[in-house]
Design a protein around this motif. Structure first.
Motif, PDB file in Angstrom:
ATOM      1  N   ASP A 192       0.903  -1.173  -0.043  1.00 16.67           N
ATOM      2  CA  ASP A 192       0.043  -0.016   0.052  1.00 16.67           C
ATOM      3  C   ASP A 192       0.783   1.277   0.011  1.00 16.67           C
ATOM      4  O   ASP A 192       1.819   1.114   0.427  1.00 16.67           O
ATOM      5  CB  ASP A 192      -0.883   0.178   1.405  1.00 16.67           C
ATOM      6  N   SER A 193       0.346   2.377  -0.591  1.00 16.08           N
ATOM      7  CA  SER A 193       0.968   3.626  -0.554  1.00 16.08           C
ATOM      8  C   SER A 193       0.865   4.159   1.011  1.00 16.08           C
ATOM      9  O   SER A 193       1.675   5.072   1.289  1.00 16.08           O
ATOM     10  CB  SER A 193       0.436   4.559  -1.596  1.00 16.08           C
ATOM     11  N   HIS A 194      -0.151   3.781   1.715  1.00 19.06           N
ATOM     12  CA  HIS A 194      -0.469   4.291   3.250  1.00 19.06           C
ATOM     13  C   HIS A 194      -0.052   2.815   3.850  1.00 19.06           C
ATOM     14  O   HIS A 194      -0.846   2.005   3.817  1.00 19.06           O
ATOM     15  CB  HIS A 194      -1.637   4.863   3.444  1.00 19.06           C
ATOM     16  N   TYR A 220      -1.186  11.976  -7.480  1.00 20.68           N
ATOM     17  CA  TYR A 220      -2.176  10.943  -6.845  1.00 20.68           C
ATOM     18  C   TYR A 220      -3.626  11.597  -7.136  1.00 20.68           C
ATOM     19  O   TYR A 220      -3.774  12.681  -7.238  1.00 20.68           O
ATOM     20  CB  TYR A 220      -1.970  11.205  -5.274  1.00 20.68           C
TER      21      TYR A 220
END
Length: 600
Positions: free
Chosen positions: A354-356, A551
């Motif tokens: 995940d990006s987060h 994004y």
């Protein structure tokens, strides 16, 4: 008549020669008899000629006369007006002129008056900005009876040319299509060619509907082409039909201006926006960047003329996650409260992350923070054919019923065998391609609590019946998570609108290239408002931004916020984030309300 005069002279001459011999009485009698005899023959010949002309040659003479003075004129073919939903004209026809030269009359006029023909040609070319050399060449060719000097000429200039009274130079009426909103609606309406036939957009799609069927009128004209008398209608024509679109020009103006601004500041190669009224299926706005001005042919280029909202496809990425979540809930493969491990893991040698950072989470949190890992784990539990079938029910993989010219179906994979990595990536929107219009349609289904309604680019008088494609309780749970994406500290906070509850999903996907993925991204935001009573679905796609941000929440979220805010205001949707005293809730109060909802 000349022949009668000559004959009479011949008779008189004959009688005079007869006086040369014989007695006076005999000569007088002979003269009288010959005179009356010849006169009788002359009158008989005259009567015979008149009878011939009146009874046997009448039809031929009348036909020759009619050829000189009678004309059957075809009425000018008109084209209907295109309006927006509120009656504002988006396309209409304006009167123009065409300047034409009848070559023989033009040559005779100058030869009889010993005028400089080339000087006249030069003057006409200067007035009409035509090519003198080409015009002179065409007039010299014997086979060219009529030569068009210029078309789409301003009526005032055409009237001046007509006032010059040059034999052989004629001014004919014609129409030119004019688009008051220029580039804003160019991709929807399209344009016509110089002959008035639609060649792009709705002008092409509804060409036969918009065009009139010209009638024919019989007229008497003089030698200069002036109408002396109208004799009546030979053939009745059909009036042109007008077209009323579902587009709201007020929203279209805001949408195009906002999309263009954000596309340029983000240095994007292109961008698209689609806004749908989910209750009626009407498309209220559809804009693309870059665009072109259909009133100026110089600005036309194929890459500018493409309606990217329906022709261009891309991998939708995370905007597909809410749809997969609804499908998963409907199939019973998970529940709303099940907690998933969301730490990075590998599938067939490829790492999913995940990006987060997020260690674990339930479906609500997976959607809120856009976890690829969580959605991959859910997708791996499912039969991929069920996911594909579910996405098809939302409108992916097929054209909409609007039937736009060049509309793309996108692509959904149909395989007998699936690898695990293909199953996993399907859960977060990779391995499929869609158009912005298809994404907007899918989110309009969510806004309708699972009911899919047919889309329309034409204004509808009554909302059409829809078809349920998802369970209402599953959709309503997903809608709560979409609201948290925007207002609960999720990935779409830049799409927030002061005073209104909105929800949506960000999407950031790499651009596919030959052999894999490149370094460019597509940023998307797909959202719904107002969440208190969902009605409008809006999708914004920013393609290949190069200004640093990529994004979806950062590049597309602000566009959603500005356009949707204006939409809610124009349609008199009352704010729903109000305190009991009528004041707007602060962001802190809204966060507290969401936290309370989550606990309960």
């Amino acid at each position: 008549m000349l022949w009668f005069k000559n004959a009479f002279s011949a008779v008189i001459g004959f009688l005079r020669r007869a006086d040369a011999g014989g007695t006076q009485n005999e000569v007088s009698k002979r003269r009288i008899m010959l005179f009356w005899g010849m006169l009788f023959l002359l009158l008989a010949a005259l009567f015979g000629r008149i009878s011939w002309l009146m009874f046997w040659s009448a039809g031929d003479l009348v036909s020759k006369s009619n050829d000189r003075i009678l004309r059957t004129a075809t009425e000018l073919q008109e084209r209907g007006v295109i309006y927006d939903r509120n009656g504002e004209m988006l396309a209409h026809s304006v009167p123009m002129r065409a300047v034409v030269i009848h070559a023989k009359s033009f040559h005779d006029y100058h030869e009889n008056r010993k005028l400089d023909k080339e000087a006249t040609i030069k003057e006409l070319c200067e007035l009409l900005r035509a090519d003198c050399q080409s015009l002179s060449k065409k007039l010299r060719e014997p086979r060219n009876r009529h030569v068009t000097v210029a078309r789409q000429v301003d009526p005032q200039l055409a009237d001046y040319i007509k006032s010059l009274k040059i034999d052989g130079v004629y001014v004919n009426p014609e129409l030119r299509r004019y688009y008051p909103t220029a580039e804003r609606n160019a991709h929807i309406i399209g344009m016509t060619n110089i002959d008035g036939a639609g060649i792009e957009g709705l002008e092409r799609q509804y060409n036969d509907y918009l065009l009139s069927s010209p009638g024919k009128v019989r007229r008497i004209k003089d030698s200069r082409g002036n109408v002396i008398e109208n004799l009546g209608v030979v053939k009745e024509g059909k009036e042109a039909n007008d077209l009323v679109l579902s587009i709201d020009e007020r929203l279209q103006s805001v949408a195009y201006k906002t999309l263009k601004y954000h596309a340029e500041i983000n240095k994007a190669t292109s961008a698209s926006l689609v806004l749908i009224d989910a209750w009626t299926g009407e498309i209220l706005s559809m804009v693309n960047y870059p665009s072109y001005n259909p009133n100026s042919r110089e600005s036309y280029a194929p890459y500018r003329a493409r309606n990217r909202a329906v022709t261009d496809t891309y991998e939708p990425g995370s905007t597909t996650k809410p749809l997969v979540a609804v499908i998963a809930l409907g199939k019973g493969v998970t529940t709303w409260n099940e907690v998933f491990d969301t730490l990075p893991f590998q599938v067939q040698g490829k790492q999913i992350k995940d990006s987060h950072y997020m260690a674990s989470g339930n479906l609500f949190e997976i959607l809120k923070y856009s976890s690829n890992v969580g959605m991959a784990r859910i997708a791996l539990r499912m039969d991929p054919r069920d996911i594909v079938k579910g996405l098809e029910s939302f409108g992916y993989g097929s054209r909409t019923n609007i039937e736009f010219s060049g509309e793309n179906t996108g692509r959904l994979p149909h395989r007998k065998r699936w690898s695990n990595i293909e199953k996993a990536t399907l859960g977060y929107g990779y391995g499929i391609t869609v158009t912005p219009l298809q994404v907007a349609q899918a989110y309009s289904v969510l806004a309708n609590h699972g009911i899919k309604k047919p889309l329309s680019i034409l204004k509808v008088d009554k909302a059409p019946e829809g078809v349920r494609v998802a369970r209402e309780k599953d959709v309503d749970l997903v809608l709560k998570s979409l609201e948290a994406v925007v207002e609960g500290g999720g990935t779409g906070t830049q799409a927030m609108i002061t005073g209104y509850r909105v929800g949506g999903k960000t999407g950031t996907a790499k651009v596919a290239v030959a052999g894999g993925y490149g370094n460019d991204y597509v940023g998307t935001f797909a959202g719904i408002a107002p969440m208190s009573n969902p009605r409008f679905a809006l999708v914004v796609v920013i393609n290949e931004p190069h200004a640093g941000k990529f994004y979806g929440g950062a590049v597309a979220g602000p566009v959603f916020s500005d356009v949707m805010k204006r939409c809610l205001e124009l349609y008199n949707i009352p704010p729903d984030d109000l305190n009991p005293d009528g004041t707007l809730k602060t962001p802190a109060q809204k966060k507290k309300d969401i936290a309370n909802k989550k606990r309960h």
